[in-house]
Scaffold this active site. Structure first.
Site, PDB file in Angstrom:
ATOM      1  N   LYS A  19      33.038  55.144  50.983  1.00  0.00           N
ATOM      2  CA  LYS A  19      33.845  54.440  51.982  1.00  0.00           C
ATOM      3  C   LYS A  19      32.972  54.054  53.157  1.00  0.00           C
ATOM      4  CE  LYS A  19      33.981  57.656  55.407  1.00  0.00           C
ATOM      5  NZ  LYS A  19      33.482  57.447  56.785  1.00  0.00           N
ATOM      6  N   ASP A  52      38.104  63.550  55.453  1.00  0.00           N
ATOM      7  CA  ASP A  52      37.948  62.311  54.702  1.00  0.00           C
ATOM      8  C   ASP A  52      38.484  62.402  53.274  1.00  0.00           C
ATOM      9  OD1 ASP A  52      36.769  60.933  56.780  1.00  0.00           O
ATOM     10  OD2 ASP A  52      34.712  61.275  56.104  1.00  0.00           O
TER      11      ASP A  52
END
Length: 312
Positions: free
Chosen positions: A11, A147
């Site tokens: 990401k 995350d």
């Protein structure tokens, strides 16, 4: 099914805003995260003992990176142990074997380890036929790190081997706004662009950056409401709010990251920004040919660099 391969995606952060540290030491965040097609492979096998018992589950991890821990310091291992402790009594005793083919740079602000942890949660949900929905998967992921839940959303969206209800869950998304500790997620429209990610040969301590950011002067903060609106409208105005306030600390204290950002800014990119707390920097392009050319130039300069694209 006793074996599954889960794609564990990297990401980038299209924006990061950070508030003052709370009493528990955590900084509240408001950020937009975007999944890339660049990924690790996480192969999971469940080998049953066939001895008639339940709940006795071992975990084994191996990886193609010799320097990565394969014990409780590894999020994939932690994820397997969490699933075994929580749901092991529902399945036959056996061994979880996890083989991670790493491509995503380690400790680079790309959620590589977080993605591996989410992949194990997802994979064991399938292998053990637990039937957990995406909300429950994300709650488990939140126990592993900030995350990890976003990684779970993106994996649900783009791993076509998953059951259809998981892939079609309203929360399955490759782009999301994250608030609080980063675990409160709202799917948003993402971008579809070629991207180059690159890093210098240094590491940056996330803990150090978050501790140091309180003493930094933040010149510009992202307007994440406007960013979400512009993303939904597919407006290039979204780039105006591709802002990462953590750059205020990292670029000042790690000149190699600042230099990399400057080098990437000279490659014709639409936008260049540090991801997470660094040291990775990403650049967005309109055409893949330009991204591939920029990637080659960065490698020639000695940087670890990869060309990829976002996932929508």
């Amino acid at each position: 099914m006793d074996e599954i391969k889960v794609l564990s995606f990297a990401k980038i952060n299209l924006s990061i805003d950070v508030g003052a540290a709370r009493g528990d030491g955590y900084h509240p965040v408001d950020m937009v995260m975007q999944q890339l097609s660049f990924h690790d492979d996480v192969d999971l096998k469940y080998i049953r003992n066939n001895d008639g018992t339940r709940g006795n589950i071992d975990v084994q991890v191996k990886t193609n990176r010799y320097y990565l821990p394969t014990d409780n310091r590894n999020l994939a291992f932690k994820a397997a142990r969490l699933m075994a402790d929580r749901y092991g009594k529902q399945v036959d005793s056996g061994t979880v074997r996890i083989d991670i083919k790493k491509r995503i740079p380690v400790a680079a602000g790309l959620a590589g380890g977080s993605g591996n942890g989410a992949a194990v949660i997802h994979g064991l949900n399938v292998l053990w036929d637990l039937g957990l929905d995406l909300t429950k998967v994300c709650l488990l992921c939140a126990e592993l790190g900030s995350d990890v839940p976003f990684s779970a959303l993106g994996q649900a969206k783009a791993n076509y081997i998953f059951p259809k209800p998981m892939r079609k869950d309203p929360m399955a998304a490759s782009c999301a706004r994250a608030t609080g500790r980063g675990t409160e997620l709202e799917p948003v429209e993402g971008i579809r662009k070629p991207v180059v990610i690159a890093k210098p040969s240094i590491s940056v301590s996330t803990k150090e950056v978050y501790q140091g950011i309180d003493s930094c002067e933040i010149v510009s903060r992202p307007d994440n409401d406007k960013l979400v609106e512009d993303l939904a409208a597919h407006s290039d105005g979204a780039y105006d709010n591709f802002i990462n306030v953590l750059e205020a600390y990292t670029l000042d204290h790690y000149p190699a990251v600042a230099k990399l950002k400057q080098v990437m800014s000279e490659t014709g990119a639409e936008k260049v920004l540090m991801s997470g707390s660094g040291p990775t920097v990403f650049a967005v392009y309109n055409h893949m040919k330009a991204a591939m050319s920029a990637c080659d130039k960065l490698r020639d300069k000695g940087y670890e660099a990869y060309w990829t694209k976002t996932i929508k």
